[in-house]
Scaffold this motif. Structure first.
Motif, PDB file in Angstrom:
ATOM      1  N   UNK A 292       0.815  -1.218   0.000  1.00  0.00           N
ATOM      2  CA  UNK A 292       0.000   0.000   0.000  1.00  0.00           C
ATOM      3  C   UNK A 292       0.845   1.263   0.000  1.00  0.00           C
ATOM      4  N   UNK A 293       2.128   1.126   0.308  1.00  0.00           N
ATOM      5  CA  UNK A 293       2.987   2.311   0.384  1.00  0.00           C
ATOM      6  C   UNK A 293       2.659   3.182   1.573  1.00  0.00           C
ATOM      7  N   UNK A 294       2.325   2.549   2.711  1.00  0.00           N
ATOM      8  CA  UNK A 294       1.894   3.336   3.867  1.00  0.00           C
ATOM      9  C   UNK A 294       3.047   4.125   4.494  1.00  0.00           C
ATOM     10  N   UNK A 295       4.268   3.620   4.427  1.00  0.00           N
ATOM     11  CA  UNK A 295       5.388   4.309   5.047  1.00  0.00           C
ATOM     12  C   UNK A 295       6.091   5.258   4.077  1.00  0.00           C
ATOM     13  N   UNK A 296       6.263   4.806   2.851  1.00  0.00           N
ATOM     14  CA  UNK A 296       6.876   5.635   1.818  1.00  0.00           C
ATOM     15  C   UNK A 296       6.061   5.515   0.534  1.00  0.00           C
ATOM     16  N   UNK A 297       5.971   6.576  -0.269  1.00  0.00           N
ATOM     17  CA  UNK A 297       5.180   6.514  -1.508  1.00  0.00           C
ATOM     18  C   UNK A 297       5.698   5.428  -2.448  1.00  0.00           C
ATOM     19  N   UNK A 298       4.783   4.797  -3.138  1.00  0.00           N
ATOM     20  CA  UNK A 298       5.152   3.751  -4.096  1.00  0.00           C
ATOM     21  C   UNK A 298       5.892   4.316  -5.302  1.00  0.00           C
ATOM     22  N   UNK A 299       5.919   5.636  -5.419  1.00  0.00           N
ATOM     23  CA  UNK A 299       6.687   6.257  -6.502  1.00  0.00           C
ATOM     24  C   UNK A 299       8.172   5.939  -6.379  1.00  0.00           C
ATOM     25  N   UNK A 300       8.615   5.603  -5.165  1.00  0.00           N
ATOM     26  CA  UNK A 300      10.007   5.247  -4.946  1.00  0.00           C
ATOM     27  C   UNK A 300      10.284   3.785  -5.286  1.00  0.00           C
ATOM     28  N   UNK A 301       9.225   3.008  -5.526  1.00  0.00           N
ATOM     29  CA  UNK A 301       9.382   1.574  -5.752  1.00  0.00           C
ATOM     30  C   UNK A 301       9.767   1.285  -7.205  1.00  0.00           C
ATOM     31  N   UNK A 302      10.425   0.150  -7.457  1.00  0.00           N
ATOM     32  CA  UNK A 302      10.708  -0.249  -8.842  1.00  0.00           C
ATOM     33  C   UNK A 302       9.413  -0.572  -9.578  1.00  0.00           C
ATOM     34  N   UNK A 303       9.490  -0.622 -10.885  1.00  0.00           N
ATOM     35  CA  UNK A 303       8.295  -0.809 -11.701  1.00  0.00           C
ATOM     36  C   UNK A 303       7.533  -2.084 -11.390  1.00  0.00           C
ATOM     37  N   UNK A 304       8.246  -3.204 -11.174  1.00  0.00           N
ATOM     38  CA  UNK A 304       7.573  -4.473 -10.926  1.00  0.00           C
ATOM     39  C   UNK A 304       6.764  -4.426  -9.632  1.00  0.00           C
ATOM     40  N   UNK A 305       7.283  -3.685  -8.628  1.00  0.00           N
ATOM     41  CA  UNK A 305       6.565  -3.590  -7.354  1.00  0.00           C
ATOM     42  C   UNK A 305       5.333  -2.704  -7.494  1.00  0.00           C
ATOM     43  N   UNK A 306       5.448  -1.628  -8.280  1.00  0.00           N
ATOM     44  CA  UNK A 306       4.286  -0.766  -8.511  1.00  0.00           C
ATOM     45  C   UNK A 306       3.204  -1.518  -9.272  1.00  0.00           C
ATOM     46  N   UNK A 307       3.602  -2.417 -10.175  1.00  0.00           N
ATOM     47  CA  UNK A 307       2.630  -3.214 -10.932  1.00  0.00           C
ATOM     48  C   UNK A 307       1.841  -4.125 -10.002  1.00  0.00           C
ATOM     49  N   UNK A 308       2.534  -4.775  -9.072  1.00  0.00           N
ATOM     50  CA  UNK A 308       1.852  -5.643  -8.112  1.00  0.00           C
ATOM     51  C   UNK A 308       0.954  -4.816  -7.192  1.00  0.00           C
ATOM     52  N   UNK A 309       1.458  -3.671  -6.750  1.00  0.00           N
ATOM     53  CA  UNK A 309       0.691  -2.823  -5.831  1.00  0.00           C
ATOM     54  C   UNK A 309      -0.584  -2.294  -6.474  1.00  0.00           C
TER      55      UNK A 309
END
Length: 251
Positions: free
Chosen positions: A182-199
């Protein structure tokens, strides 16, 4: 009209029971409070923002959703205790609507979660958090829908398992995955693409994004509309499923 009265009576009774033992709500807010005190101050340099208000506008909304997810998923534990003590067995002969029983309990859970969320917001104000009142109320509406959806889901699980020992590990597993994606601690914008796809398949990632948009002052953001629709649909679906479980188990 009878349904409304039944829901209110269940809600009123459950609220009185909560007021007799508010320690559970206090314990529930302690962990998010530790994050607020010991993790949030690290975010300003990590996020590269200009002031504490900006960092808290990112962190506090995620913290509120964390609270709603965690508390909502564990709401059914009280139902298991009622089953063990014989309270549920006595309700089998009650004329009260099973849906009213579920909604009354869920509304109590929502009330507790919103009170905890209000405490966290107030505690964040001295650290520099500033958020428009209307946007805060919209955020609380999102939290309420999220809490209803997860509390109803938790009640349905409780009726299926009837055991804290069986249900607790499952709820821990579900909550951990939902929170991480969910990106509750840090925004998912910082995540790699594969993790954003799953999220993207996690409905609560949209709630976090919408809450952050609201805290940033953008109440008309597309993410807000998306999150309201998604959380409302989830609330209806899980409530319908849990209501069916109530009717099956308490007939």
């Amino acid at each position: 009209m009878s349904f409304v009265v039944d829901t209110w009576l269940v809600f009123h009774r459950q609220t009185l029971l909560f007021l007799r033992n508010p320690l559970i709500a206090v314990i529930g807010v302690i962990q998010p409070l530790f994050y607020l005190l010991f993790f949030a101050p690290l975010l300003r340099p990590a996020l590269g923002v200009q002031d504490q208000n900006a960092s808290y506008r990112v962190f506090v909304p995620g913290l509120l959703v964390l609270l709603a997810i965690f508390a909502g998923l564990f709401a059914g534990m009280g139902l298991i205790e009622d089953a063990r003590s014989g309270v549920l067995d006595r309700t089998r002969v009650s004329p009260v609507s099973r849906l009213a029983m579920l909604l009354g309990r869920s509304m109590r859970d929502v009330l507790v979660i919103l009170l905890q969320a209000a405490v966290l917001v107030l505690l964040a104000v001295p650290f520099g958090l500033r958020v428009p009142l209307v946007n805060l109320l919209l955020t609380f509406l999102l939290l309420a829908l999220t809490a209803i959806a997860l509390a109803a889901f938790s009640h349905g699980l409780a009726l299926r398992f009837r055991s804290v020992e069986a249900m607790s590990p499952l709820v821990n597993l579900i909550s951990q995955q939902l929170l991480l994606l969910s990106g509750v601690l840090l925004p998912l914008a910082f995540a790699p693409g594969w993790l954003r796809t799953i999220a993207a398949f996690n409905p609560f990632s949209y709630v976090v994004e919408a809450a952050r948009a609201l805290f940033a002052g953008d109440w008309a953001a597309r993410s807000v509309v998306q999150a309201l629709i998604i959380s409302a649909v989830l609330a209806v679906v899980t409530t319908a499923w849990a209501s069916r479980a109530y009717r099956h188990d308490l007939r």
